[in-house]
Write an enzyme that holds these catalytic residues in place. Structure first.
Site, PDB file in Angstrom:
ATOM      1  N   HIS A  86      -8.351   6.663  -1.408  1.00  0.00           N
ATOM      2  CA  HIS A  86      -9.250   7.217  -2.439  1.00  0.00           C
ATOM      3  C   HIS A  86     -10.614   6.510  -2.449  1.00  0.00           C
ATOM      4  O   HIS A  86     -11.213   6.329  -3.502  1.00  0.00           O
ATOM      5  CB  HIS A  86      -8.622   7.125  -3.832  1.00  0.00           C
ATOM      6  CG  HIS A  86      -7.350   7.913  -3.973  1.00  0.00           C
ATOM      7  ND1 HIS A  86      -7.326   9.196  -4.454  1.00  0.00           N
ATOM      8  CD2 HIS A  86      -6.064   7.597  -3.697  1.00  0.00           C
ATOM      9  CE1 HIS A  86      -6.068   9.634  -4.477  1.00  0.00           C
ATOM     10  NE2 HIS A  86      -5.286   8.688  -4.015  1.00  0.00           N
ATOM     11  N   ASN A 159      -3.230  13.357  -9.190  1.00  0.00           N
ATOM     12  CA  ASN A 159      -3.778  14.070  -8.026  1.00  0.00           C
ATOM     13  C   ASN A 159      -3.961  15.546  -8.372  1.00  0.00           C
ATOM     14  O   ASN A 159      -3.504  15.998  -9.427  1.00  0.00           O
ATOM     15  CB  ASN A 159      -2.817  13.968  -6.834  1.00  0.00           C
ATOM     16  CG  ASN A 159      -2.947  12.638  -6.092  1.00  0.00           C
ATOM     17  OD1 ASN A 159      -3.950  11.941  -6.207  1.00  0.00           O
ATOM     18  ND2 ASN A 159      -1.925  12.304  -5.328  1.00  0.00           N
ATOM     19  N   TYR A 373      -1.610  -1.243  -8.353  1.00  0.00           N
ATOM     20  CA  TYR A 373      -3.002  -1.029  -8.764  1.00  0.00           C
ATOM     21  C   TYR A 373      -3.646  -2.302  -9.295  1.00  0.00           C
ATOM     22  O   TYR A 373      -4.801  -2.604  -8.983  1.00  0.00           O
ATOM     23  CB  TYR A 373      -3.093   0.120  -9.783  1.00  0.00           C
ATOM     24  CG  TYR A 373      -2.817   1.466  -9.145  1.00  0.00           C
ATOM     25  CD1 TYR A 373      -1.556   1.765  -8.639  1.00  0.00           C
ATOM     26  CD2 TYR A 373      -3.804   2.421  -9.016  1.00  0.00           C
ATOM     27  CE1 TYR A 373      -1.289   2.986  -8.032  1.00  0.00           C
ATOM     28  CE2 TYR A 373      -3.553   3.643  -8.415  1.00  0.00           C
ATOM     29  CZ  TYR A 373      -2.295   3.920  -7.923  1.00  0.00           C
ATOM     30  OH  TYR A 373      -2.040   5.124  -7.317  1.00  0.00           O
TER      31      TYR A 373
HETATM   32 FE1  HDE Z   1      -2.418   5.647  -5.627  1.00  0.00          FE
HETATM   33  N1  HDE Z   1      -3.405   3.945  -5.161  1.00  0.00           N
HETATM   34  N2  HDE Z   1      -0.710   4.859  -4.883  1.00  0.00           N
HETATM   35  N3  HDE Z   1      -1.420   7.407  -5.947  1.00  0.00           N
HETATM   36  N4  HDE Z   1      -4.065   6.469  -6.345  1.00  0.00           N
HETATM   37  C1  HDE Z   1      -4.712   3.734  -5.351  1.00  0.00           C
HETATM   38  O1  HDE Z   1      -5.622   1.785  -6.278  1.00  0.00           O
HETATM   39  C2  HDE Z   1      -0.506   3.557  -4.634  1.00  0.00           C
HETATM   40  C3  HDE Z   1      -0.111   7.650  -5.675  1.00  0.00           C
HETATM   41  C4  HDE Z   1      -4.192   7.669  -6.971  1.00  0.00           C
HETATM   42  O2  HDE Z   1     -10.300   6.780  -8.478  1.00  0.00           O
HETATM   43  C5  HDE Z   1      -5.112   2.312  -5.076  1.00  0.00           C
HETATM   44  O3  HDE Z   1      -7.605   1.321  -7.249  1.00  0.00           O
HETATM   45  C6  HDE Z   1       0.860   3.312  -4.279  1.00  0.00           C
HETATM   46  C7  HDE Z   1       0.337   8.842  -6.347  1.00  0.00           C
HETATM   47  C8  HDE Z   1      -5.563   7.902  -7.334  1.00  0.00           C
HETATM   48  O4  HDE Z   1     -10.038   4.611  -8.338  1.00  0.00           O
HETATM   49  C9  HDE Z   1      -3.783   1.637  -4.722  1.00  0.00           C
HETATM   50  C10 HDE Z   1       1.467   4.544  -4.316  1.00  0.00           C
HETATM   51  C11 HDE Z   1      -0.760   9.298  -7.009  1.00  0.00           C
HETATM   52  C12 HDE Z   1      -6.252   6.773  -6.897  1.00  0.00           C
HETATM   53  C13 HDE Z   1      -2.811   2.781  -4.847  1.00  0.00           C
HETATM   54  C14 HDE Z   1       0.474   5.509  -4.707  1.00  0.00           C
HETATM   55  C15 HDE Z   1      -1.851   8.397  -6.747  1.00  0.00           C
HETATM   56  C16 HDE Z   1      -5.288   5.901  -6.287  1.00  0.00           C
HETATM   57  C17 HDE Z   1      -6.225   2.140  -4.113  1.00  0.00           C
HETATM   58  C18 HDE Z   1       2.914   4.884  -3.983  1.00  0.00           C
HETATM   59  C19 HDE Z   1      -0.865  10.563  -7.865  1.00  0.00           C
HETATM   60  C20 HDE Z   1      -7.733   6.522  -6.992  1.00  0.00           C
HETATM   61  C21 HDE Z   1      -7.453   1.830  -4.963  1.00  0.00           C
HETATM   62  C22 HDE Z   1       3.831   4.261  -4.860  1.00  0.00           C
HETATM   63  C23 HDE Z   1      -0.011  10.505  -9.027  1.00  0.00           C
HETATM   64  C24 HDE Z   1      -8.117   5.922  -8.307  1.00  0.00           C
HETATM   65  C25 HDE Z   1      -6.951   1.626  -6.280  1.00  0.00           C
HETATM   66  C26 HDE Z   1      -9.608   5.753  -8.383  1.00  0.00           C
HETATM   67  C27 HDE Z   1      -5.596   4.648  -5.770  1.00  0.00           C
HETATM   68  C28 HDE Z   1      -1.499   2.588  -4.658  1.00  0.00           C
HETATM   69  C29 HDE Z   1       0.738   6.905  -4.787  1.00  0.00           C
HETATM   70  C30 HDE Z   1      -3.157   8.619  -7.282  1.00  0.00           C
HETATM   71  C31 HDE Z   1      -3.739   0.960  -3.366  1.00  0.00           C
HETATM   72  C32 HDE Z   1       1.464   1.980  -3.913  1.00  0.00           C
HETATM   73  C33 HDE Z   1       1.744   9.432  -6.324  1.00  0.00           C
HETATM   74  C34 HDE Z   1      -6.134   9.111  -8.032  1.00  0.00           C
HETATM   75  O5  HDE Z   1      -3.472   0.627  -5.619  1.00  0.00           O
END
Ligand code: HDE
Length: 697
Positions: A86, A159, A373
Site C-alpha cells: 500500500h 480494502n 501494523y
Molecule cells: Fe494490511 N498492512 N496486512 N491488509 N493494509 C499494511 O501497514 C498486513 C490486510 C491494508 O493507507 C501495512 O502501515 C498483514 C487485509 C491497508 O496506510 C502492514 C496482513 C487488509 C493498508 C500490513 C494484512 C489490509 C495496509 C503496511 C495479513 C484489508 C494501507 C504499511 C494478516 C482488510 C494503510 C502499514 C495505509 C497496510 C500488514 C492483510 C488492508 C505491513 C500482516 C486483509 C488498507 O503492516
C-alpha cells in the site's frame, strides 16, 4: 569572471524583488514584506540562498558553510521507508455523520450519537506498487479510515474487495514476496501478471475466491470515488450489558461503482500516471465532495453457526441476501491535506486502534494484523511517538505514563510517571468506562491448526463467477488469459486452469482456449465438496453502476472553425447532467470558433487522450477535420473512445474522422443534434459493442 557576470547570475533569479548591493558589490534579494524571512532550522536568517560559500568566486566550497550542510543534510534524509504494501496512496480529510444509532449493539459513541460529525482521514491505495508507481494497475485498492472519535482513534483499515487471499497471517510475507517485483530482476512493478505471483496462487487454493475478485473489473476502477470499501473481517460490537454481536463494515459510494476496461487502464497509466490522485484532487478542489454510506451486517454467534461457511475465514464473505446491509451513516471527503508527506505519507493506520464498544473477532488474519501494523509504524516512522504527529494524534484528550523516546514532542510535568501512585491527585489512572474486551469463552487444543470449517476454497469463488453479468464473466476470462499469458512456466498456467475447473468448467475452457491449450488439465482435487450457492446480484459491478453523469467527465475535441453553438449546447447539457467538461484541441491556448469568438482550450490533443474522459464529442469544421485526418492523436482519440465503449457525439466534420477511424454507428455513436441520446449513452458503457472491438474469449 568579471563582477558584471557574477551580478548577472543573480539578476536572472526567477523572482522580481528589489535588490541591494552588498559591501563586496554582490547583490542581495530583499524579501518583500509579504514573505517571511528564510532561516536555518535554528532560526538564523539567510541572506543568500543561491550560492554556497566559496574561498573565491571560482574556488572550492568551504566546509565552513553550515547553511549548505544543514540544507543538504536535511534533504538527504527527506525520505522515510515506504510502506511495504500500500505504498502508493491518496489521502483526504473529511467527516463521518451517523444517521442510525446502533445503541442496542454497542457503546461506541461514534455509532450511537446520531447527527454527530466525527472528523476523519481516509487513505485509498494500491497494494503492490512502490510509492511512485502508477495509479491504474490491476490491483486491490486499500481503503483505510482513521476516525478521530471523542473516545479515541478508530481505524477501519479495509480494502475495496470483501475477501482476502489467505486465511492465516503467517502466509502474508510469502504472498507479498510473490506479488512484488521478482527479486532477481526487479520487475514487474505493480503487476500480478508474472510467474512468482501465479506460482504462489496456484499452490494456495484458499486464494481462489480472491482470484475471482482481482480478475474482475473491481481492480481497475474508474475513480477512487467509485469503489466500495470493506472491513473484510468480522469484528464485534459490545453493548452496555457486555453482550457482543458480530459486525462486518461496508462503504458504499454515492456515485455508484464504475470501472475502466483493461485497455483503457493500460493507456491511462501512460497518459496520466497520477490519474486517480488527480481525479480526487480535482473533485475536492471543485467542491464535488466524494461521499460513501457506511453500512453494517450484524449477526449473532448462533446465526453464524448456521452459515454454510466460517465467517472467521477472511476468504469468505457474507452474502447480502443472507445478512442484509443496514445503512447507518455517511462519510464525506471534503478537504485535501495541506502537505502530502506530513499527512498522507505519515498517517499510521492500525486495525488495533478501536474504541470502547468495538472489539476483534478470532479471524486469524485479523489477529496477525493486530501485531503487524504497530510494528510497521515503528520502523516506518522511526519512533514510538508516531502518535504525536498531527495526522495521527487523537483529537480527544489522551494521557498516560509512557515517556521519552525518539522525537518526543511533549514535555510532561511533575515527578510521577507511573500508576498507581499516591503522589499526584491528577495523574492519569485506569477507568471502568475504558476499553473492555468481550468476555469470550475460549477452549480447545493448542496447536498450529487450520480449522476444518476453513476447508472449502471454491464454493464462494463459484458463486461470485456465477453472479456476474455475461460481460463481466468475459472480462474475468480475458484478465486470466492476459495474466497467465505473461507467466513463462507452463505448469503454472496449467495448475491455474485445474483450479478454475472447480469454479466453472466454462471459464476453465475459455481460459484454456485463450492460452492455446490443446487439452484441458484435470481438475484440482478440492479438500471439501464444492457447493452450489444461489447467485448474489450484489456481487456484480455493472449492476451497481449509477445511471448518472455525476462525477464523470466529457471531453469535446474541437479546432479553429468549430461550431460555437454546438460546443456550447453540448457543454451545457453535460454540465446540467452533472459532468465536468474539458475542451481539447490540437493547440493549447484559444481556438477561434465559427462565430469568431475565442474559446479557452483545457488540453492539447496529444497530451489529453480520450482515455481520461467518460464520453467524448467531436465538433470540427470540414477544414479542421481534413487537417486532423493525418494526426494519429485525433484518430486514436476517437478509436480509443469507441474501443473503450464510450459514447461519442459528432457533427459533420467529426464524422469525417469517425469514418477514417473505421467507427461503425451503434447506440452510443450519435449526431450532435441528438443531445438527449448522447447524454443517456454517456451515463453508461456500450457493453454490446465489446464483441465488435476486441476478441473476447
Ligand atoms: Fe494490511 N498492512 N496486512 N491488509 N493494509 C499494511 O501497514 C498486513 C490486510 C491494508 O493507507 C501495512 O502501515 C498483514 C487485509 C491497508 O496506510 C502492514 C496482513 C487488509 C493498508 C500490513 C494484512 C489490509 C495496509 C503496511 C495479513 C484489508 C494501507 C504499511 C494478516 C482488510 C494503510 C502499514 C495505509 C497496510 C500488514 C492483510 C488492508 C505491513 C500482516 C486483509 C488498507 O503492516
Amino acid at each position: 569572471m568579471s563582477n558584471d557576470k557574477i551580478r548577472n547570475s543573480k539578476d536572472s533569479a526567477p523572482f522580481n524583488k528589489t535588490t541591494q548591493v552588498g559591501q563586496g558589490g554582490e547583490l542581495h534579494q530583499l524579501a518583500e514584506d509579504t514573505h517571511a524571512a528564510l532561516t536555518t532550522n535554528q532560526g538564523l536568517s539567510i541572506s543568500d540562498n543561491q550560492n554556497s560559500l566559496k574561498s573565491n568566486p571560482l574556488g572550492p566550497v568551504l566546509l565552513e558553510d553550515f547553511i549548505l550542510r544543514e540544507k543538504i543534510t536535511h534533504f538527504d534524509h527527506e525520505r522515510i521507508p515506504e510502506r511495504i504494501v500500500h505504498a502508493r496512496g491518496t489521502g483526504v480529510h473529511g467527516y463521518f455523520e451517523l444517521t442510525h444509532s446502533l445503541e442496542h449493539y454497542t457503546t461506541a459513541k461514534i455509532l450511537t450519537e446520531v447527527g454527530e460529525k466525527t472528523p476523519l482521514f481516509t487513505r485509498i491505495s494500491t497494494v503492490a506498487g512502490g510509492s511512485g508507481s502508477v495509479d491504474t494497475p490491476r490491483d486491490v485498492r486499500g481503503f483505510a479510515t482513521k476516525f478521530y472519535t471523542k473516545e479515541g482513534n478508530w481505524d477501519l483499515v479495509g480494502n475495496n474487495v470483501p475477501v482476502f487471499f489467505i486465511q492465516d497471517a503467517i502466509k502474508f510475507p510469502d504472498l507479498v514476496h510473490a506479488i512484488k517485483m521478482e527479486p532477481d530482476r526487479g520487475f514487474p512493478q505493480s503487476a500480478t501478471a508474472h510467474d512468482t505471483f501465479w506460482d504462489f496462487i496456484s499452490l494456495t487454493p484458499e486464494s481462489m475466491h480472491m482470484v475471482m475478485w482481482i480478475m474482475s473489473d473491481r481492480t481497475i476502477p474508474r475513480s477512487l470515488r467509485m469503489i466500495e470499501g470493506f472491513g473484510v473481517h468480522s469484528f464485534r460490537l459490545i453493548n452496555e450489558a457486555g453482550n457482543s454481536t458480530f459486525v462486518k463494515f461496508h462503504w458504499r459510494p454515492k456515485l455508484g461503482l464504475q470501472s475502466m476496461v483493461w485497455d483503457e487502464a493500460v493507456k491511462t497509466a501512460g497518459a496520466d500516471p497520477d490519474f486517480m490522485r488527480r481525479d480526487m484532487f480535482e473533485a475536492i478542489e471543485s467542491g464535488d465532495f466524494p461521499e460513501w454510506d457506511l453500512a453494517v451486517q450484524l449477526f449473532t454467534e448462533q446465526e453464524a453457526e448456521e452459515f454454510p461457511f466460517d465467517h472467521l475465514d477472511a476468504t469468505k464473505l457474507i452474502p447480502e441476501e443472507l445478512v442484509p446491509l443496514q445503512y447507518i451513516g455517511r462519510m464525506v471527503l471534503d478537504r485535501w491535506p495541506n502537505n502530502f508527506f506530513a499527512e498522507t505519507e505519515q498517517v499510521a493506520f492500525c486495525p488495533s486502534h478501536v474504541v470502547p464498544g468495538i472489539d476483534f473477532s478470532n479471524d486469524p488474519l485479523l489477529q496477525g494484523r493486530l501485531f503487524s501494523y504497530l510494528d510497521t509504524q515503528l520502523s516506518r516512522l522511526g519512533s514510538p511517538n508516531f502518535h504525536q504527529i498531527p495526522v495521527n494524534a487523537p483529537k480527544c484528550p489522551f494521557a498516560n505514563h509512557q515517556r521519552d523516546g525518539h522525537m518526543q514532542m511533549e514535555q510532561p510535568t511533575g515527578r510521577v510517571a507511573y500508576e498507581p501512585n499516591s503522589l499526584s491527585g491528577t495523574s492519569p489512572s485506569e477507568t471502568p468506562r475504558g476499553f473492555n474486551s468481550a468476555a469470550v469463552n475460549e477452549n480447545g487444543i493448542k496447536g498450529r491448526i487450520r480449522a476444518e470449517s476453513f476447508a472449502d476454497h471454491y464454493s464462494q469463488a463459484k458463486q461470485f463467477f456465477m453472479s456476474q453479468s455475461s460481460y463481466e464473466q468475459t472480462h474475468i476470462a480475458s484478465a486470466l488469459i492476459f495474466e497467465l499469458s505473461k507467466v513463462e512456466h507452463v505448469h503454472i498456467r496449467e495448475a491455474m486452469v485445474s483450479h478454475l475447473r472447480n469454479i466453472s468448467e466454462e471459464l476453465a475452457s475459455r481460459v484454456a482456449d485463450g492460452l492455446g491449450f490443446k487439452t484441458i488439465p484435470n481438475p484440482y482435487k478440492p479438500a471439501s465438496a464444492v457447493e452450489e450457492m444461489p447467485p448474489s446480484p450484489a456481487l456484480q459491478l455493472i449492476g451497481k453502476m449509477k445511471d448518472t453523469l455525476q462525477g464523470r467527465s466529457v471531453g469535446i475535441l474541437i479546432s479553429d472553425g468549430s461550431d460555437a453553438t454546438t460546443i456550447s449546447t453540448i457543454k451545457k447539457a453535460a454540465i446540467k447532467a452533472g459532468a465536468s467538461v474539458k475542451i481539447v484541441a490540437p493547440k493549447i491556448g484559444e481556438a477561434k470558433l465559427s462565430d469568431g469568438t475565442l474559446l479557452k482550450i483545457d488540453g492539447q490533443l496529444a497530451g489529453t487522450p480520450s482515455v481520461i474522459f467518460d464520453a467524448v464529442a467531436i465538433v470540427l469544421s470540414s477544414d479542421s477535420a481534413k487537417k486532423l485526418s493525418t494526426e494519429a492523436a485525433a484518430i486514436d482519440f476517437i478509436r480509443d473512445a469507441f474501443g473503450h465503449l464510450k459514447a461519442i457525439a459528432s457533427d459533420k466534420g467529426g464524422d469525417m474522422l469517425l469514418n477514417l477511424a473505421n467507427i461503425s454507428v451503434d447506440a452510443g455513436v450519435v449526431d450532435t443534434t441528438r443531445l438527449d441520446t448522447f447524454i443517456t449513452a454517456a451515463k453508461t458503457r456500450q457493453w454490446d459493442r465489446e464483441k465488435y472491438v476486441r476478441a473476447t474469449p
